[in-house]
Design a protein around this motif. Structure first.
Motif, PDB file in Angstrom:
ATOM      1  N   GLU A 154       0.992  -1.245  -0.001  1.00  8.11           N
ATOM      2  CA  GLU A 154      -0.216   0.176   0.039  1.00  8.11           C
ATOM      3  C   GLU A 154       0.740   1.346   0.042  1.00  8.11           C
ATOM      4  OE1 GLU A 154      -3.104   2.213   2.977  1.00  8.11           O
ATOM      5  OE2 GLU A 154      -2.242   0.323   3.365  1.00  8.11           O
ATOM      6  N   ILE A 155       2.023   0.869   1.062  1.00  3.03           N
ATOM      7  CA  ILE A 155       2.517   2.369   0.591  1.00  3.03           C
ATOM      8  C   ILE A 155       3.587   2.785  -0.022  1.00  3.03           C
ATOM      9  CG2 ILE A 155       4.829   3.301   2.429  1.00  3.03           C
ATOM     10  CD1 ILE A 155       3.540   1.756   5.432  1.00  3.03           C
ATOM     11  N   VAL A 156       3.828   1.669  -0.749  1.00  2.00           N
ATOM     12  CA  VAL A 156       4.926   1.210  -2.767  1.00  2.00           C
ATOM     13  C   VAL A 156       3.810   1.952  -3.310  1.00  2.00           C
ATOM     14  CG1 VAL A 156       5.641   0.297  -4.131  1.00  2.00           C
ATOM     15  CG2 VAL A 156       6.222  -0.145  -1.713  1.00  2.00           C
ATOM     16  N   ARG A 157       2.388   1.413  -3.099  1.00  2.00           N
ATOM     17  CA  ARG A 157       1.547   2.480  -4.129  1.00  2.00           C
ATOM     18  C   ARG A 157       1.329   3.613  -3.877  1.00  2.00           C
ATOM     19  NH1 ARG A 157      -3.517   2.894  -3.231  1.00  2.00           N
ATOM     20  NH2 ARG A 157      -4.809   3.364  -4.880  1.00  2.00           N
ATOM     21  N   ALA A 158       1.521   4.402  -2.802  1.00  2.00           N
ATOM     22  CA  ALA A 158       0.804   5.782  -2.662  1.00  2.00           C
ATOM     23  C   ALA A 158       1.985   6.437  -2.546  1.00  2.00           C
ATOM     24  CB  ALA A 158       0.617   5.939  -0.340  1.00  2.00           C
ATOM     25  N   ALA A 159       3.385   5.434  -2.473  1.00  3.03           N
ATOM     26  CA  ALA A 159       4.717   7.031  -2.789  1.00  3.03           C
ATOM     27  C   ALA A 159       4.896   7.069  -4.695  1.00  3.03           C
ATOM     28  CB  ALA A 159       5.625   6.006  -2.825  1.00  3.03           C
ATOM     29  N   ALA A 160       4.019   5.723  -5.161  1.00  8.09           N
ATOM     30  CA  ALA A 160       4.689   6.222  -6.518  1.00  8.09           C
ATOM     31  C   ALA A 160       3.628   6.750  -7.032  1.00  8.09           C
ATOM     32  CB  ALA A 160       4.080   4.360  -7.304  1.00  8.09           C
ATOM     33  N   LEU A 161       2.333   6.991  -6.486  1.00  5.12           N
ATOM     34  CA  LEU A 161       0.991   7.541  -6.805  1.00  5.12           C
ATOM     35  C   LEU A 161       1.975   8.906  -6.989  1.00  5.12           C
ATOM     36  CD1 LEU A 161      -1.945   6.300  -6.455  1.00  5.12           C
ATOM     37  CD2 LEU A 161      -1.309   6.633  -8.848  1.00  5.12           C
ATOM     38  N   ALA A 162       2.035   9.215  -5.505  1.00  5.69           N
ATOM     39  CA  ALA A 162       2.663  11.080  -5.008  1.00  5.69           C
ATOM     40  C   ALA A 162       4.062  11.239  -5.691  1.00  5.69           C
ATOM     41  CB  ALA A 162       3.214  10.839  -3.419  1.00  5.69           C
ATOM     42  N   GLY A 166       4.133  14.956  -8.484  1.00  2.00           N
ATOM     43  CA  GLY A 166       5.323  15.938  -8.286  1.00  2.00           C
ATOM     44  C   GLY A 166       5.484  15.080  -7.118  1.00  2.00           C
ATOM     45  N   GLU A 167       6.134  16.287  -5.643  1.00  6.27           N
ATOM     46  CA  GLU A 167       6.997  15.566  -4.639  1.00  6.27           C
ATOM     47  C   GLU A 167       6.712  14.493  -3.636  1.00  6.27           C
ATOM     48  OE1 GLU A 167       9.090  18.319  -1.427  1.00  6.27           O
ATOM     49  OE2 GLU A 167       7.624  19.364  -2.147  1.00  6.27           O
ATOM     50  N   VAL A 168       7.630  14.021  -3.318  1.00  2.00           N
ATOM     51  CA  VAL A 168       6.364  12.451  -2.620  1.00  2.00           C
ATOM     52  C   VAL A 168       7.127  13.019  -0.826  1.00  2.00           C
ATOM     53  CG1 VAL A 168       7.163  10.214  -1.626  1.00  2.00           C
ATOM     54  CG2 VAL A 168       7.639  11.091  -4.341  1.00  2.00           C
ATOM     55  N   THR A 169       6.396  13.226  -0.251  1.00  6.96           N
ATOM     56  CA  THR A 169       5.935  13.810   0.711  1.00  6.96           C
ATOM     57  C   THR A 169       5.237  13.063   1.945  1.00  6.96           C
ATOM     58  OG1 THR A 169       4.373  15.845   0.610  1.00  6.96           O
ATOM     59  CG2 THR A 169       6.618  16.183   0.065  1.00  6.96           C
ATOM     60  N   ALA A 170       4.804  13.101   2.772  1.00  5.78           N
ATOM     61  CA  ALA A 170       4.011  12.791   4.070  1.00  5.78           C
ATOM     62  C   ALA A 170       2.370  12.806   3.854  1.00  5.78           C
ATOM     63  CB  ALA A 170       4.337  12.672   5.535  1.00  5.78           C
ATOM     64  N   ILE A 173       1.799  11.309  -0.027  1.00  6.90           N
ATOM     65  CA  ILE A 173       0.954   9.555   0.176  1.00  6.90           C
ATOM     66  C   ILE A 173       0.425   9.474   1.216  1.00  6.90           C
ATOM     67  CG2 ILE A 173       2.558   7.543   1.751  1.00  6.90           C
ATOM     68  CD1 ILE A 173       5.100   8.445   0.917  1.00  6.90           C
ATOM     69  N   GLU A 174      -0.053   9.732   2.139  1.00  7.26           N
ATOM     70  CA  GLU A 174      -1.524   9.189   2.419  1.00  7.26           C
ATOM     71  C   GLU A 174      -2.562  10.081   2.055  1.00  7.26           C
ATOM     72  OE1 GLU A 174      -1.491  12.430   6.233  1.00  7.26           O
ATOM     73  OE2 GLU A 174       0.140  11.188   7.271  1.00  7.26           O
ATOM     74  N   LYS A 175      -2.460  11.152   0.803  1.00 11.29           N
ATOM     75  CA  LYS A 175      -3.459  11.323   0.241  1.00 11.29           C
ATOM     76  C   LYS A 175      -3.906  10.282  -0.525  1.00 11.29           C
ATOM     77  CE  LYS A 175      -3.386  13.781  -2.870  1.00 11.29           C
ATOM     78  NZ  LYS A 175      -2.876  15.074  -3.669  1.00 11.29           N
ATOM     79  N   HIS A 176      -3.183   9.229  -1.147  1.00  5.46           N
ATOM     80  CA  HIS A 176      -3.625   8.014  -1.696  1.00  5.46           C
ATOM     81  C   HIS A 176      -3.198   6.251  -1.218  1.00  5.46           C
ATOM     82  CE1 HIS A 176      -2.989  10.321  -5.339  1.00  5.46           C
ATOM     83  NE2 HIS A 176      -1.550  10.787  -5.059  1.00  5.46           N
ATOM     84  N   LEU A 177      -3.329   6.711   0.533  1.00  5.07           N
ATOM     85  CA  LEU A 177      -3.226   5.435   0.957  1.00  5.07           C
ATOM     86  C   LEU A 177      -4.909   5.079   0.815  1.00  5.07           C
ATOM     87  CD1 LEU A 177      -1.639   6.081   4.295  1.00  5.07           C
ATOM     88  CD2 LEU A 177      -0.743   4.527   2.514  1.00  5.07           C
ATOM     89  N   TYR A 178      -5.244   3.492   1.222  1.00  6.44           N
ATOM     90  CA  TYR A 178      -6.732   3.191   0.783  1.00  6.44           C
ATOM     91  C   TYR A 178      -7.909   4.211   1.385  1.00  6.44           C
ATOM     92  CZ  TYR A 178      -4.453  -0.818  -1.849  1.00  6.44           C
ATOM     93  OH  TYR A 178      -3.897  -1.874  -2.457  1.00  6.44           O
TER      94      TYR A 178
END
Length: 242
Positions: A154-162, A166-170, A173-178
């Motif tokens: 889930e975290i890998v998926r969210a980081a990739a979407l972030a 653009g920039e990968v921030t906490a 990432i949270e915005k793209h968590l399930y």
């Protein structure tokens, strides 16, 4: 908590304020179906069936206790490594559970959410799940079921979407968590005496309270959940502060 009281529950992480109410969002790692069956010299399938009965009890308990969101770890991405017969039993249990409970969920205003790659399941299960998601969409309380779920994935998926945005921030990432649209996780419980997260809600658990109980999942019910919530209400949540 039942045969394992709150005094036997082991807390991990302290967290600002003494909680004066029960948690809004509780997550449970439902562990111990197999051991429950083994203790009774029963097939593992009957342990899983008893675990399904515990799910119904705990869902009802959440309504009584005013818990807004319940997340259950039902099938991890690693569970595919189990024996084919046990996986088949779990899939059949899932089919029966949906059929037996969907009308009650609707009547009680319970919204079903699925986290994880549930589309990897058999087409008929996917169809049943998506029908249940649609029919319960108007519910005010939420039952989240983690199916074919792994927190690292889930975290890998969210980081990739972030990263794609653009920039990968906490916060990105949270915005793209399930769980982005759910209340923050307050309390995570694991049954059966095991003290690990097993790749479940790793990001969301960063500041959650944790409670581990020796009670096997099929024996878990309203009394055990209430005791866990009362324990939660006594804790001081610091969120990294003093």
């Amino acid at each position: 908590m039942g045969s394992a009281s709150t005094s036997s529950a082991r807390a991990v992480f302290g967290m600002s304020q003494v909680a004066s109410t029960y948690p809004r969002h509780v997550a449970i790692i439902m562990d111990g179906n197999g051991r429950w069956a083994k203790k009774r010299r029963l097939p593992r399938a009957l342990g899983h069936k008893a675990g399904g009965d515990a799910v119904k009890r705990v869902v009802e308990a959440c309504e009584v206790l005013g818990i807004e969101c319940l997340t259950l770890y039902a099938f991890s991405s690693e569970n595919w490594k189990r024996e084919a017969e046990e996986i088949s039993d779990l899939m059949n249990l899932m089919r029966r559970f949906i059929e037996a409970n969907i009308a009650d969920f609707i009547a009680k205003g319970l919204r079903l959410r699925i986290i994880g790659d549930y589309k990897a399941f058999d087409p008929d299960i996917v169809e049943r799940l998506e029908d249940a998601l649609e029919r319960t969409a108007g519910g005010k309380r939420t039952l989240v079921v983690a199916l074919n779920y792994g927190a690292q994935q889930e975290i890998v998926r969210a980081a990739a979407l972030a990263a794609a945005e653009g920039e990968v921030t906490a916060s990105a990432i949270e915005k793209h968590l399930y769980t982005a649209d759910l209340p923050p996780l307050d309390l995570l419980i694991r049954t059966s005496g095991e003290v690990r997260l097993s790749n479940f809600l790793l990001w969301q658990s960063a500041y959650a309270e944790m409670l581990f109980t020796d009670v096997l999942w099929p024996d878990f019910g309203q009394a055990e959940l209430r005791a866990a919530c009362e324990e939660f209400a006594t804790r001081e949540r610091r969120y990294g502060g003093r």
